[in-house]
Design an enzyme around this catalytic site. Sequence first.
Site, short mmCIF file in Angstrom:
data_model
loop_
_atom_site.label_atom_id
_atom_site.label_comp_id
_atom_site.label_asym_id
_atom_site.label_seq_id
_atom_site.Cartn_x
_atom_site.Cartn_y
_atom_site.Cartn_z
CG HIS A 13 -0.11 -0.01 2.61
ND1 HIS A 13 0.48 1.52 2.87
CD2 HIS A 13 0.02 -0.90 3.45
CE1 HIS A 13 0.68 0.92 4.24
NE2 HIS A 13 0.75 -0.10 4.42
NE ARG A 64 -1.59 -0.10 6.84
CZ ARG A 64 -2.21 -0.63 7.89
NH1 ARG A 64 -3.49 -0.43 8.35
NH2 ARG A 64 -1.66 -1.57 8.48
CD GLU A 91 2.10 -4.83 8.12
OE1 GLU A 91 2.42 -6.11 8.37
OE2 GLU A 91 2.94 -3.90 7.92
CE LYS A 102 7.13 1.72 12.29
NZ LYS A 102 7.18 1.73 10.87
NE ARG A 119 12.10 -5.00 8.56
CZ ARG A 119 11.15 -4.53 8.25
NH1 ARG A 119 10.00 -4.98 9.07
NH2 ARG A 119 10.79 -3.66 7.56
#
EC number: 5.4.2.11
Length: 250
Positions: A13, A64, A91, A102, A119
Site C-alpha cells: 500500500h 490502506r 498487516e 518508532k 524485524r
Amino acid sequence: MVMTNGKLILLRHGQSAWNASNQFTGWVDVDLTTIGEAEAKRGGELLVENNVLPDVVYTSLLRRAIRTANLALDAADRHWIPVVRDWRLNERHYGALQGLNKAETKDKYGDEQYMAWRRSYGTPPPELADDAEYSQAGDVRYKDLESVPRTECLKDVVERFIPYFEEEILPRVKKGENVLIAAHGNSLRALVKHLDNISDDDIAELNIPTGIPLVYEITPEGTVVNPGGTYLDPEAAAAGAAAVANQGGK
C-alpha cells in the site's frame, strides 16, 4: 493447449498516515496520505507501462490496502476486475506497540529489542489488551474469527497467509492469470520469504517499498522464473526500501 506463465504482482500500500508519522500501525485501520494516494496511482500506471495487467486482485480488510488496490486499478483501467478481500492478507499485528512512535520506542527499549520486535522472525511484541485503545477485539469485520490476534511475529503471518496463498491464489497464477496482491509490508515479506526460500535470519534484511509493483513470473508447475522478482521501477524501489530500513531514526 499451450499453457502460459502467470504473473504474481505484489504491491505494498501507498504511504499511510502512520507511515508518515512513524508509528507502528499493524491492524489499526489508518488511511492513505495524499502521497500514498499518488503512489498507488503510480503503481497502476507502471502496470500499464509494462503491460502487466491484473485479472484479479487480492487484498486485506484494511483501508490502506483496499484503497491502494482501487486507485491502482483505476489508473490501469482495470477497475472492473474481481477483488477478493481476506483478513489473512492483513498487516502483522504489532501488539502493544500499535500506535507508538518508532523512534521513541527505539530510544526507550534500545536498538536490540526494537529490532527484535520489528524485524526478527519469531519474536512478537507484548500483547495488546482487549480493552486497549487500538485493540481490534470488538471489530465487526473480524466477528467470524475464533479469536483476534493480540500480537504477532512474522512467523505468525507466514502461518496464516501462506496456506491461503497456496490454496486460493497460486492455482490462479499457475493457470496463467495475472494476480495482483495489494497488501502490507509484513504480509508481503512473508510471501517473498516463501517464494524465494529466504532463511529465518536473512528475512530481517528484506524491506518492501510502498507503491511499487514487484512482479514474479510463475510457470504452470509453480516454478518462479525470476527469483527475487522484478520491480517495475528498480531505482525508486531501492530508495523506498532504504527508507523503510531506516524507520525508527529521528
